[in-house]
Design an enzyme around this catalytic site. Structure first.
Site: not given
Length: 350
Positions: A291, A326
Site C-alpha cells: 500500500k 491479504r
C-alpha cells in the site's frame, strides 16, 4: 457514551499468571492482560480481571473478544482461525496499482499464479477483476465477470479455495457459479443493492470492508474525528445490516480498509489499534500489502520495492490477533509467519 475495548498488554504465556489475570484473544495464539477502555476522547487502562466493574455492556464486548472464531467449512476445505492465515492476491486487471496487466487477458496464467500461491502456503486466493486504486475507471459488470469467472473456475477445479473481490452482484453470481467460496466486497455490500441478497441466498462467507462512502467509490470520505472508533462503529453497523439481510454472522469477516479513504495518519492509527476490532466478534482481515503508506514511510519506495514494509505490516497484524493477512508476496509472508509461529509456540511453553 459508546464504549470500546482494545486488548492490550499482550503476554508470552498464561502459565506464569494467576487465574483470571489474562485472557486468550479470540481462541487464537495470543494472550492479553489489560484493556484500553475508550469512551469518546477519554481513555484508561484496566486489568482484564476488572472487566466486570465496567458493567454488562463491557462484559458483552469481552465475551465477543475472547470467543473462539468458528471455522468456515467450505466444501472439502476448512478455514480455521486459531492461527493466522495468508490470502494471496491475483488481479486480472490491466490497471491494478500493484501488478496491473501481469495476468490480464490470460486466465490460464492467472490461475497458475494462484495455484502456485496455494502451494506456497496461501490458504485462500482472492481474485479481482476491477482495480480499486484511486482514479481507476468503473468496469462494466459483464467485462469484470468475463475477467474473473474463467480464473475462478480453473482455480476451483484445481482444488484451491477462492474468494472473489468485487462489489457487483452480477460478478458475485458469476464467480460463485464458477466455484468461488467467499465474496470479498470493498463496499461491504452497499455498492450494489442486490449483493446482500446474493450472498444470503448462496450461504457463502463474506468479507465486509470499510470505506467511508461506498456509493461514491472506495476512496470517498471527508476525514475522521477518531478513525479507529468510527471505522469500528461503521463495521458493526454493516455486520448488523448483513445479518438482517439473512447472512449468518458466523460467516462474516471484516476488513478495516487500509488505504481506502484514509490518510497516512489514519492508516497508522488503524494498524496500531487493530486489536479493537476483535470486539466485533468476527474474524479480521488486514490488507496492507504494497500500500501507498509503505512508500510514504520509506522515501517513496515504488510499488515493486515494498516487500519489507508489506511483511512488517503483516507481522504487526498477526501480533494484534488478525486472522487473515491479504498479500501479494505469499512465500515471503508465509515464511515470516512460520517464524512468528515458532516463536509463539516456544513462548507458550515457557
Amino acid at each position: 457514551m459508546t464504549l470500546h475495548l482494545r486488548p492490550t498488554q499482550f503476554v508470552d504465556t498464561p502459565v506464569t499468571h494467576p487465574d483470571g489475570a489474562v485472557a486468550r484473544l479470540a481462541g487464537g495464539m495470543l494472550w492479553f492482560a489489560a484493556y484500553e477502555v475508550i469512551r469518546g476522547k477519554a481513555r484508561e487502562t484496566i486489568p482484564v480481571a476488572d472487566i466486570a466493574s465496567l458493567g454488562d455492556a463491557a462484559l458483552a464486548i469481552h465475551a465477543r473478544i475472547v470467543a473462539p472464531r468458528p471455522p468456515l467449512v467450505l466444501g472439502e476445505r476448512t478455514l480455521r482461525f486459531d492461527q493466522p492465515l495468508v490470502a494471496g492476491i491475483v488481479n486480472v486487471t490491466p490497471d491494478s496499482f500493484s501488478d496491473g496487466g501481469t495476468h490480464a487477458d490470460d486466465p490460464e496464467a492467472a490461475a497458475s499464479a494462484g495455484v502456485a500461491m496455494a502451494a506456497q502456503g496461501a490458504a485462500l486466493i482472492d481474485v479481482g477483476g476491477e482495480s480499486t486504486r484511486p482514479g481507476a475507471p468503473l468496469v462494466w459488470e459483464g467485462d469484470e465477470a468475463k475477467r474473473v469467472a474463467p480464473v475462478v473456475e480453473r482455480l476451483a477445479r484445481a482444488g484451491t479455495l477462492v474468494s472473489v473481490d468485487t462489489r457487483k452482484s452480477a460478478v458475485m453470481e458469476a464467480a460463485l457459479a464458477a466455484g468461488a467460496g467467499i465474496v470479498n466486497d470493498v463496499s461491504a455490500l452497499l455498492w450494489d443493492d442486490r449483493s446482500a441478497a446474493i450472498v444470503a441466498a448462496a450461504g457463502c462467507p463474506v468479507i465486509l470492508m470499510h470505506t467511508p462512502d461506498p456509493k461514491k467509490g472506495p476512496h470517498g470520505g471527508e476525514g475522521y474525528g477518531d478513525v479507529l472508533t468510527e471505522v469500528y462503529d461503521w463495521l458493526e453497523a454493516r455486520i448488523e445490516g448483513a445479518v438482517a439481510a439473512g447472512i449468518d454472522r458466523a460467516r462474516i469477516i471484516v476488513d478495516p480498509g487500509i488505504g481506502f479513504g484514509k490518510s497516512l495518519a489514519d492508516n497508522l492509527a488503524l494498524i496500531n489499534g487493530l486489536a479493537l476490532f476483535h470486539g466485533l466478534g468476527v474474524p479480521v482481515m488486514l490488507g496492507a500489502s504494497r500500500k501507498r503508506m509503505i512508500g510514504a514511510l520509506s522515501n517513496e519506495a515504488p510499488v515493486t520495492e515494498r516487500l519489507g514494509g508489506s511483511v512488517a505490516l503483516a507481522l504487526k497484524g498477526v501480533e494484534a490477533g488478525v486472522q487473515i493477512v491479504r498479500v501479494h508476496d505469499v512465500p515471503e509472508t508465509v515464511q515470516a509467519l512460520k517464524v512468528w509461529r515458532g516463536l509463539r509456540d516456544r513462548a507458550l511453553v515457557g
